[in-house]
Design a protein around this motif. Structure first.
Motif, PDB file in Angstrom:
ATOM      1  N   MET A   1       0.977  -1.126  -0.023  1.00 52.48           N
ATOM      2  CA  MET A   1      -0.039  -0.052   0.135  1.00 52.48           C
ATOM      3  C   MET A   1       0.982   1.213   0.061  1.00 52.48           C
ATOM      4  O   MET A   1       1.852   1.504   0.746  1.00 52.48           O
ATOM      5  CB  MET A   1      -1.136  -0.025   1.314  1.00 52.48           C
ATOM      6  CG  MET A   1      -2.120   1.182   1.331  1.00 52.48           C
ATOM      7  SD  MET A   1      -3.078   0.957   2.656  1.00 52.48           S
ATOM      8  CE  MET A   1      -3.975   2.471   2.434  1.00 52.48           C
ATOM      9  N   THR A   2       0.658   2.056  -0.884  1.00 55.48           N
ATOM     10  CA  THR A   2       1.488   3.263  -0.974  1.00 55.48           C
ATOM     11  C   THR A   2       0.494   4.546  -0.541  1.00 55.48           C
ATOM     12  O   THR A   2      -0.668   4.226  -0.597  1.00 55.48           O
ATOM     13  CB  THR A   2       1.982   3.952  -2.425  1.00 55.48           C
ATOM     14  OG1 THR A   2       0.643   3.824  -3.387  1.00 55.48           O
ATOM     15  CG2 THR A   2       2.801   2.515  -2.742  1.00 55.48           C
ATOM     16  N   HIS A   3       1.157   5.742  -0.063  1.00 50.39           N
ATOM     17  CA  HIS A   3       0.690   6.757   0.319  1.00 50.39           C
ATOM     18  C   HIS A   3       1.203   7.993  -0.372  1.00 50.39           C
ATOM     19  O   HIS A   3       2.449   7.867  -0.593  1.00 50.39           O
ATOM     20  CB  HIS A   3       0.619   7.049   1.843  1.00 50.39           C
ATOM     21  CG  HIS A   3       0.115   6.015   2.464  1.00 50.39           C
ATOM     22  ND1 HIS A   3      -1.463   5.886   2.682  1.00 50.39           N
ATOM     23  CD2 HIS A   3       0.494   4.781   3.210  1.00 50.39           C
ATOM     24  CE1 HIS A   3      -1.559   4.832   3.463  1.00 50.39           C
ATOM     25  NE2 HIS A   3      -0.595   4.255   3.784  1.00 50.39           N
ATOM     26  N   PRO A   4       0.245   9.022  -0.692  1.00 49.41           N
ATOM     27  CA  PRO A   4       1.009  10.262  -1.457  1.00 49.41           C
ATOM     28  C   PRO A   4       1.975  10.989  -0.426  1.00 49.41           C
ATOM     29  O   PRO A   4       1.736  10.943   0.859  1.00 49.41           O
ATOM     30  CB  PRO A   4      -0.298  11.094  -1.775  1.00 49.41           C
ATOM     31  CG  PRO A   4      -1.154  10.677  -0.778  1.00 49.41           C
ATOM     32  CD  PRO A   4      -1.120   9.016  -0.571  1.00 49.41           C
ATOM     33  N   ASP A   5       2.930  11.553  -0.976  1.00 50.17           N
ATOM     34  CA  ASP A   5       3.733  12.398  -0.254  1.00 50.17           C
ATOM     35  C   ASP A   5       3.348  13.550   0.148  1.00 50.17           C
ATOM     36  O   ASP A   5       2.910  14.534  -0.617  1.00 50.17           O
ATOM     37  CB  ASP A   5       4.884  12.661  -0.948  1.00 50.17           C
ATOM     38  CG  ASP A   5       6.120  13.322   0.115  1.00 50.17           C
ATOM     39  OD1 ASP A   5       5.823  14.055   0.860  1.00 50.17           O
ATOM     40  OD2 ASP A   5       7.436  13.473  -0.723  1.00 50.17           O
ATOM     41  N   ASP A   6       2.844  13.635   1.466  1.00 43.33           N
ATOM     42  CA  ASP A   6       1.906  15.099   1.941  1.00 43.33           C
ATOM     43  C   ASP A   6       2.663  15.913   2.915  1.00 43.33           C
ATOM     44  O   ASP A   6       2.113  16.705   3.794  1.00 43.33           O
ATOM     45  CB  ASP A   6       0.535  14.576   2.619  1.00 43.33           C
ATOM     46  CG  ASP A   6       1.099  13.721   3.946  1.00 43.33           C
ATOM     47  OD1 ASP A   6       2.354  13.616   4.129  1.00 43.33           O
ATOM     48  OD2 ASP A   6       0.153  13.571   4.782  1.00 43.33           O
ATOM     49  N   ARG A   7       3.777  15.796   2.666  1.00 46.17           N
ATOM     50  CA  ARG A   7       4.741  16.758   3.792  1.00 46.17           C
ATOM     51  C   ARG A   7       4.861  18.240   3.334  1.00 46.17           C
ATOM     52  O   ARG A   7       4.608  18.882   4.355  1.00 46.17           O
ATOM     53  CB  ARG A   7       6.270  16.334   3.476  1.00 46.17           C
ATOM     54  CG  ARG A   7       6.875  14.965   4.030  1.00 46.17           C
ATOM     55  CD  ARG A   7       8.049  14.640   3.737  1.00 46.17           C
ATOM     56  NE  ARG A   7       8.367  14.207   2.356  1.00 46.17           N
ATOM     57  CZ  ARG A   7       9.731  14.050   1.958  1.00 46.17           C
ATOM     58  NH1 ARG A   7      10.546  13.670   2.755  1.00 46.17           N
ATOM     59  NH2 ARG A   7       9.664  13.645   0.728  1.00 46.17           N
ATOM     60  N   LEU A   8       4.479  18.580   2.084  1.00 47.84           N
ATOM     61  CA  LEU A   8       4.392  20.049   1.827  1.00 47.84           C
ATOM     62  C   LEU A   8       2.963  20.497   2.367  1.00 47.84           C
ATOM     63  O   LEU A   8       2.825  21.317   2.920  1.00 47.84           O
ATOM     64  CB  LEU A   8       4.387  20.356   0.326  1.00 47.84           C
ATOM     65  CG  LEU A   8       5.783  20.218  -0.297  1.00 47.84           C
ATOM     66  CD1 LEU A   8       5.907  20.281  -1.670  1.00 47.84           C
ATOM     67  CD2 LEU A   8       7.073  21.056   0.341  1.00 47.84           C
ATOM     68  N   GLU A   9       1.878  19.748   2.155  1.00 45.13           N
ATOM     69  CA  GLU A   9       0.607  20.043   2.755  1.00 45.13           C
ATOM     70  C   GLU A   9       0.559  19.831   4.213  1.00 45.13           C
ATOM     71  O   GLU A   9       0.016  20.931   4.689  1.00 45.13           O
ATOM     72  CB  GLU A   9      -0.497  19.023   2.220  1.00 45.13           C
ATOM     73  CG  GLU A   9      -0.552  19.105   0.627  1.00 45.13           C
ATOM     74  CD  GLU A   9       0.357  18.415  -0.159  1.00 45.13           C
ATOM     75  OE1 GLU A   9       0.207  18.048  -1.288  1.00 45.13           O
ATOM     76  OE2 GLU A   9       1.235  17.838   0.290  1.00 45.13           O
ATOM     77  N   PHE A  10       1.321  19.197   4.895  1.00 48.91           N
ATOM     78  CA  PHE A  10       1.406  19.158   6.246  1.00 48.91           C
ATOM     79  C   PHE A  10       2.133  20.487   6.955  1.00 48.91           C
ATOM     80  O   PHE A  10       1.353  20.840   7.623  1.00 48.91           O
ATOM     81  CB  PHE A  10       2.024  17.995   6.665  1.00 48.91           C
ATOM     82  CG  PHE A  10       2.235  17.690   8.040  1.00 48.91           C
ATOM     83  CD1 PHE A  10       1.165  16.864   8.660  1.00 48.91           C
ATOM     84  CD2 PHE A  10       3.283  18.284   9.121  1.00 48.91           C
ATOM     85  CE1 PHE A  10       1.153  16.601  10.212  1.00 48.91           C
ATOM     86  CE2 PHE A  10       3.322  18.033  10.285  1.00 48.91           C
ATOM     87  CZ  PHE A  10       2.027  17.016  10.963  1.00 48.91           C
ATOM     88  N   GLU A  11       3.321  20.811   6.196  1.00 47.08           N
ATOM     89  CA  GLU A  11       3.494  21.958   6.678  1.00 47.08           C
ATOM     90  C   GLU A  11       2.906  23.263   6.535  1.00 47.08           C
ATOM     91  O   GLU A  11       2.927  24.138   7.160  1.00 47.08           O
ATOM     92  CB  GLU A  11       5.122  22.143   5.987  1.00 47.08           C
ATOM     93  CG  GLU A  11       6.019  21.134   6.503  1.00 47.08           C
ATOM     94  CD  GLU A  11       6.376  21.169   8.079  1.00 47.08           C
ATOM     95  OE1 GLU A  11       6.472  22.346   8.518  1.00 47.08           O
ATOM     96  OE2 GLU A  11       6.524  20.033   8.599  1.00 47.08           O
ATOM     97  N   GLU A  12       2.143  23.231   5.376  1.00 44.06           N
ATOM     98  CA  GLU A  12       1.447  24.363   4.955  1.00 44.06           C
ATOM     99  C   GLU A  12       0.241  24.417   5.968  1.00 44.06           C
ATOM    100  O   GLU A  12      -0.071  25.525   6.323  1.00 44.06           O
ATOM    101  CB  GLU A  12       0.914  24.169   3.514  1.00 44.06           C
ATOM    102  CG  GLU A  12      -0.068  25.396   3.037  1.00 44.06           C
ATOM    103  CD  GLU A  12       0.664  26.688   3.122  1.00 44.06           C
ATOM    104  OE1 GLU A  12      -0.254  27.893   3.329  1.00 44.06           O
ATOM    105  OE2 GLU A  12       1.696  26.979   3.248  1.00 44.06           O
TER     106      GLU A  12
END
Length: 259
Positions: A1-12
């Motif tokens: 199972m893969t998940h999108p890279d949401d690091r930028l959204e998390f920081e925003e």
């Protein structure tokens, strides 16, 4: 199972929520009431860092950690040594970052023997230099400057005498030492939101609106255009002794000072 890279959204989202929280005066008022309740139990005195008392609110410890990680100073100057935990804390961050040549310089008019003993016997003592004397005295300033290598990135924390005049003098003396992208931290600005009636009384000196660090910082910021308030960082400091006290050096050139 893969998940999108949401690091930028998390920081925003962090940024947006921090700014929103900083604009919520009701939340700040409620946190101020809670801090005054907690002060009955000496809340800020209940913590330690690596075995040494650190007289800080946990939020201030986290905020300072973020500042040091992001700006990576070579030299951190702190006025007000107290029991030494804050210096040990900042030294531990420099050590963890692998910055073996970095230093924390502690300045205090009275470094008590037992506190000096705790600091100098600590495993992180090699990162710490202690200077005893009045923080804005000419000879002390010369000693501080002598420990700053050419080209070093410098951060300053002001946490000694909290009177308006003294903090303003410290801002004027140490502000110019702060390098571009690094921070000037003025501690205990929260008392600028307290009246004489609401200010905590379990202190050797009582500070409240008008004669405290926040008014000194505001006066200093009116004198210079070299610093900017970090709105995101300060926005989330609602359970903090230093809300509004974190300012970042934005210009490394001349300062405009009122005569």
């Amino acid at each position: 199972m893969t998940h999108p890279d949401d690091r930028l959204e998390f920081e925003e989202n962090k940024r947006k929520m921090s700014l929103a929280l900083g604009a919520d005066s009701q939340a700040f008022d409620e946190s101020l009431k809670l801090m005054l309740t907690l002060d009955q139990y000496d809340y800020s005195y209940l913590w330690s860092w690596m075995g040494v008392p650190i007289i800080q609110f946990p939020a201030d410890v986290m905020a300072t950690q973020e500042v040091i990680w992001n700006s990576k100073p070579d030299i951190i100057i702190e006025t007000g040594v107290a029991r030494g935990g804050s210096m040990i804390f900042m030294a531990s961050l420099l050590a963890a970052m692998g910055h073996d040549k970095a230093k924390v310089i502690g300045v205090d008019i009275d470094i008590r023997a037992h506190n000096r003993d705790s600091i100098e016997k600590h495993p992180l003592s090699k990162y710490i230099t202690l200077i005893e004397g009045g923080s804005v005295d000419d000879d002390v300033m010369e000693k501080v400057k002598a420990h700053i290598p050419p080209g070093a990135k410098v951060m300053v924390v002001l946490d000694s005498d909290h009177s308006r005049d003294h903090v303003l003098a410290e801002c004027r003396a140490y502000g110019p030492l702060v390098t571009e992208g690094c921070y000037l931290v003025v501690a205990d600005t929260v008392v600028g939101h307290l009246t004489e009636e609401t200010a905590p009384k379990k202190r050797s000196k009582i500070w409240y609106q008008g004669n405290e660090p926040l008014s000194a910082l505001h006066d200093y910021m009116a004198e210079t255009d070299c610093f900017e308030v970090d709105a995101v960082l300060n926005g989330k400091l609602v359970l903090s002794s230093s809300p509004g006290g974190y300012v970042r050096r934005k210009v490394a050139s001349a300062t405009r000072v009122s005569e």
